[in-house]
Design an enzyme around this catalytic site. Structure first.
Site, PDB file in Angstrom:
ATOM      1  N   CYS A 137       0.831  -1.203   0.000  1.00 43.51           N
ATOM      2  CA  CYS A 137       0.000   0.000   0.000  1.00 43.51           C
ATOM      3  C   CYS A 137       0.865   1.253   0.000  1.00 43.51           C
ATOM      4  CB  CYS A 137      -0.860   0.047   1.255  1.00 43.51           C
ATOM      5  SG  CYS A 137      -1.865  -1.408   1.479  1.00 43.51           S
ATOM      6  N   LYS A 159      14.071 -12.932 -11.995  1.00 48.36           N
ATOM      7  CA  LYS A 159      13.745 -11.793 -12.862  1.00 48.36           C
ATOM      8  C   LYS A 159      12.752 -12.228 -13.931  1.00 48.36           C
ATOM      9  CE  LYS A 159      14.954  -9.239 -11.176  1.00 48.36           C
ATOM     10  NZ  LYS A 159      15.520  -8.610 -10.017  1.00 48.36           N
ATOM     11  N   HIS A 184      20.186 -35.004 -10.139  1.00 50.91           N
ATOM     12  CA  HIS A 184      19.582 -35.522  -8.900  1.00 50.91           C
ATOM     13  C   HIS A 184      18.072 -35.296  -8.893  1.00 50.91           C
ATOM     14  CE1 HIS A 184      23.440 -36.472  -7.176  1.00 50.91           C
ATOM     15  NE2 HIS A 184      23.881 -35.289  -7.576  1.00 50.91           N
ATOM     16  N   TRP A 204      -2.899  -2.563  -1.616  1.00 55.25           N
ATOM     17  CA  TRP A 204      -2.423  -3.867  -2.065  1.00 55.25           C
ATOM     18  C   TRP A 204      -3.058  -4.859  -1.101  1.00 55.25           C
ATOM     19  CZ3 TRP A 204       0.927  -7.900  -0.410  1.00 55.25           C
ATOM     20  CH2 TRP A 204       1.483  -8.668  -1.430  1.00 55.25           C
ATOM     21  N   GLU A 214       9.255 -13.034 -12.480  1.00 61.07           N
ATOM     22  CA  GLU A 214       8.587 -11.837 -11.958  1.00 61.07           C
ATOM     23  C   GLU A 214       7.863 -11.043 -13.022  1.00 61.07           C
ATOM     24  OE1 GLU A 214      12.077  -9.907 -10.152  1.00 61.07           O
ATOM     25  OE2 GLU A 214      10.720  -9.284  -8.583  1.00 61.07           O
ATOM     26  N   ARG A 244       4.772   0.700  -6.229  1.00 58.74           N
ATOM     27  CA  ARG A 244       4.733  -0.171  -5.059  1.00 58.74           C
ATOM     28  C   ARG A 244       3.789  -1.352  -5.271  1.00 58.74           C
ATOM     29  NH1 ARG A 244       6.659   2.426  -0.379  1.00 58.74           N
ATOM     30  NH2 ARG A 244       5.236   1.374   1.024  1.00 58.74           N
ATOM     31  N   ASN A 295      -1.058   1.775   5.772  1.00 55.07           N
ATOM     32  CA  ASN A 295      -0.151   0.809   5.136  1.00 55.07           C
ATOM     33  C   ASN A 295       0.393  -0.068   6.247  1.00 55.07           C
ATOM     34  OD1 ASN A 295       1.847  -0.563   3.721  1.00 55.07           O
ATOM     35  ND2 ASN A 295       3.279   1.145   3.788  1.00 55.07           N
ATOM     36  N   GLY A 296       0.202  -1.386   6.122  1.00 52.61           N
ATOM     37  CA  GLY A 296       0.689  -2.302   7.158  1.00 52.61           C
ATOM     38  C   GLY A 296      -0.352  -3.365   7.434  1.00 52.61           C
ATOM     39  N   GLU A 330      18.997 -15.518  -9.522  1.00 45.96           N
ATOM     40  CA  GLU A 330      18.541 -14.153  -9.775  1.00 45.96           C
ATOM     41  C   GLU A 330      17.907 -14.040 -11.174  1.00 45.96           C
ATOM     42  OE1 GLU A 330      17.870 -11.660  -8.200  1.00 45.96           O
ATOM     43  OE2 GLU A 330      17.898  -9.991  -9.602  1.00 45.96           O
ATOM     44  N   LYS A 351       6.818  -3.326  -4.691  1.00 49.41           N
ATOM     45  CA  LYS A 351       8.225  -2.945  -4.676  1.00 49.41           C
ATOM     46  C   LYS A 351       8.827  -3.081  -3.288  1.00 49.41           C
ATOM     47  CE  LYS A 351      12.047  -1.169  -6.286  1.00 49.41           C
ATOM     48  NZ  LYS A 351      12.887  -2.132  -7.010  1.00 49.41           N
TER      49      LYS A 351
HETATM   50  C1  F6R Z   1      13.141  -8.780  -7.126  1.00 53.07           C
HETATM   51  C2  F6R Z   1      12.955  -7.866  -6.032  1.00 53.07           C
HETATM   52  C3  F6R Z   1      12.682  -8.412  -4.678  1.00 53.07           C
HETATM   53  C4  F6R Z   1      13.456  -7.581  -3.643  1.00 53.07           C
HETATM   54  C5  F6R Z   1      13.083  -8.038  -2.229  1.00 53.07           C
HETATM   55  C6  F6R Z   1      13.874  -7.294  -1.173  1.00 53.07           C
HETATM   56  O1  F6R Z   1      13.335  -8.127  -8.336  1.00 53.07           O
HETATM   57  O2  F6R Z   1      13.004  -6.679  -6.219  1.00 53.07           O
HETATM   58  O3  F6R Z   1      12.997  -9.754  -4.597  1.00 53.07           O
HETATM   59  O4  F6R Z   1      14.813  -7.750  -3.868  1.00 53.07           O
HETATM   60  O5  F6R Z   1      11.717  -7.814  -2.009  1.00 53.07           O
HETATM   61  O6  F6R Z   1      13.681  -5.924  -1.265  1.00 53.07           O
HETATM   62  P1  F6R Z   1      14.693  -4.916  -0.581  1.00 53.07           P
HETATM   63  O7  F6R Z   1      15.991  -5.027  -1.285  1.00 53.07           O
HETATM   64  O8  F6R Z   1      14.058  -3.581  -0.726  1.00 53.07           O
HETATM   65  O9  F6R Z   1      14.810  -5.358   0.855  1.00 53.07           O
END
Ligand code: F6R
Length: 599
Positions: free
Chosen positions: A2, A476, A495, A75, A479, A27, A101-102, A472, A594
């Site tokens: 949020c 990506k 395995h 959210w 996502e 976000r 937010n929370g 990673e 985000k």
């Molecule tokens: C992936 C991504 C998330 C963040 C994770 C941690 O692209 O952005 O996996 O890396 O939510 O976020 P931070 O770095 O803000 O603690």
């Protein structure tokens, strides 16, 4: 997660608030709403499920006026996305409006208690209890009512409250969710993050946990929950709006990928000056004398930690343990002698990372935050802080924050290195320029993506740092392109996972560790024998895979331990182009937020 915003000042607030919500879109959200005290001192609320454009249309159809208001992007956590569950929530008499937010963990008990006091709820959210609780405690003093209400909340919150009896004032409070106050010339704003404030001011104050504040056009007063007023320094944000705008790029994600050479240069400049490494003295002492390094973070930050563990162990012989923060916070932590913990977080607001920090501090482990956001919770609570210089990262999928985290971690590796230090430093200096060479070749990756984006299964595999980058890369891709992608340590394939490989599979093999080229070549042959197509990512002068791979993407040469900064850019661009080709918006992937400020 949020996003909350608020404005009190001399101008009509609705367009300012809607614009501010736009700046928080990154976000992630599923509904939006706005509340304003109008000139007749009545509280007006408009809220609706869906995108911000729905709210803008609603506000056009049913205009809302006033110079003091709050707004929200939701959210969903408790209760599906719907008009009724959208914020702001009001008390029964519609005098008080709240955005939150929370997560309120004791909302069920509070709801039952309020219902016993004749309160009727209209939504399924946890947040609605806050509006009713404030009303319950309201006796003409809004600050006191909010203070008493938040004392009864368990969980996390950043809230902003508007009230028709106080048409020129907002009250805010926070615990474990970010809240920034912007101090303009003739207005005061609040937001979950800095970008919405930047068109109005660069002067900000950060509210801390268990604090409440009153905001009027010219004044901000911050209090603890005992009612004592607190002095809070006004800080100046150094970056400007341009850094948070698309500047001609189609998406923030592409802009942020392309900004990596600069972000890396800026990050290196802080840690490496005039041919020597530069760390705050206490941080340097901690790291150099450390006997056991624990590194934690979530998602992409966790992958940065993984890469660092290989590099630091290799060059310094220092034992490095890597734990994902959402696990660390709940597992028994046995403190080791000489232990230091490094916590990595782009936003510095990730709930699990902050909880891990608090746990480790309680155990007396010295903590160092590595973050991108000046003034974030992690930076304020950790014993020490190191900043990456990525600039604001708006796209949900992390790119430049990750590579600047890697670069910072590589400078730490060089600092504690027992061998190869000058070779490492030499390679580090050249890295930003090498990333530019890759960005300049983005069309090659676009072309490859256009022939492969329809693959339903993509597996990434590698060994050591290449395994971390496989994780990673798979993250990506899933996502933003929603392709089923997984990562495997290449040696683990037989395995189990090889059972999944068939003619519909694309396998991306990351091969940047010279001592393991032959092993990787065998793994590639194994998947090809099962019908998979294989893309190899390796250095420019390597020919081991020429007869095995279906396609090869060649990276500029660097120290093999630093290859992750280069190889991941290929994966970022591949994921980006796959997402675009599939018609997805890479900046706002479905279901993702985000900044994960709740568990
Ligand atoms: C992936 C991504 C998330 C963040 C994770 C941690 O692209 O952005 O996996 O890396 O939510 O976020 P931070 O770095 O803000 O603690």
């Amino acid at each position: 997660m949020c996003g909350i915003v608020g404005y009190v000042g001399t101008e009509e607030a609705s367009s300012i608030l809607l614009e501010a919500l736009r700046k928080l879109e990154y976000r992630g959200y599923d509904s939006a709403g706005i509340a304003m005290v109008d000139e007749k001192n009545e509280l007006q609320v408009r809220k609706i499920k869906g995108r911000l454009s729905n709210l803008e249309l609603l506000v056009q159809q049913k205009p809302i006026q006033g110079k003091c208001g709050i707004a929200h992007t939701r959210w969903a956590t408790h209760g599906e996305p719907s008009d009724l569950n959208s914020h702001p929530h009001t008390d029964v008499s519609k005098s008080i409006a709240v955005v939150h937010n929370g997560i309120i963990e004791n909302h069920a008990q509070l709801r039952t208690w309020l219902e016993r006091h004749q309160v009727t709820f209209v939504s399924q959210t946890d947040s609605e209890v806050i509006a009713h609780l404030i009303d319950f405690h309201y006796n003409g003093d809004l600050l006191l009512a909010v203070t008493e209400a938040v004392k009864r909340l368990e969980g996390s919150y950043a809230i902003a409250v508007a009230c028709k009896q106080h048409p020129e004032m907002l009250v805010v409070a926070r615990k474990d969710s970010p809240l920034v106050i912007g101090r303009g010339a003739s207005s005061t704003m609040l937001a979950s993050d800095v970008p919405p404030l930047l068109c109005h001011t660069r002067k900000v104050q950060y509210l801390e946990d268990m604090e409440v504040a009153t905001l009027t056009q010219d004044e901000v007063h911050i209090y603890n929950l005992d009612g004592d007023e607190i002095e809070r320094e006004i800080q100046t944000i150094e970056w400007d709006m341009e850094a948070a705008e698309k500047c001609g790029y189609e998406h923030f994600m592409l802009k942020e990928i392309c900004e990596q050479p600069k972000a890396l240069r800026d990050t290196l400049r802080v840690r490496y000056k005039d041919g020597s490494l530069s760390f705050p003295t206490q941080v340097e002492n901690l790291l150099v004398n450390c006997k056991h390094l624990l590194i934690t973070g979530c998602g992409t930050a966790y992958h940065a930690a993984m890469v660092a563990s290989y590099v630091i162990e290799q060059v310094a012989g220092l034992p490095v343990e890597v734990l994902v923060a959402s696990e660390l916070r709940y597992r028994l932590h046995i403190r080791k002698e000489g232990e230091v913990c490094l916590l990595i977080s782009q936003s510095g607001e990730t709930a699990d990372t902050i909880a891990s920090l608090r746990l480790l501090k309680e155990l007396g482990v010295p903590t160092i935050a590595l973050t991108n956001v000046v003034g974030c919770t992690l930076s304020r609570e950790a014993d020490w802080v190191l900043y990456t210089q990525a600039g604001p990262e708006i796209a949900v999928a992390s790119t430049k924050a990750f590579t600047t985290q890697l670069l910072s971690l590589f400078t730490i590796a060089a600092l504690v290195a027992k061998q190869e230090r000058s070779a490492l430093l030499e390679a580090l200096e050249l890295l930003p320029g090498k990333t530019q060479l890759l960005i300049d070749r983005q069309e090659d990756i676009q072309r490859f993506a256009s022939s492969q984006f329809n693959k339903t299964k993509v597996f990434f595999m590698g060994r050591l740092v290449d395994f971390a980058i496989s994780l990673e890369s798979a993250l990506k891709l899933k996502e933003i392109s929603y392709t089923h992608s997984e990562a495997f340590a290449a040696g683990e394939l037989k395995h189990g996972p090889i059972a999944l490989v068939d003619t519909s599979t694309l396998v991306v093999a990351l091969c940047t560790q010279p001592s393991l080229y032959a092993k990787m070549d065998s793994n590639i042959k194994e998947v090809k024998a099962r019908g998979a197509a294989a893309l190899v990512i390796t250095f420019e002068d390597v020919h081991t895979f020429d007869d095995t791979a279906d396609a090869i993407f060649r990276l500029p040469q660097t120290h093999p331990l630093f290859s992750p900064i280069l190889s991941v850019i290929v994966s970022q661009l591949y994921a980006y182009y796959c997402a675009v080709l599939k018609g997805n918006d890479p900046d706002k992937p479905r279901n993702l937020a985000k900044s994960v400020t709740v568990e």
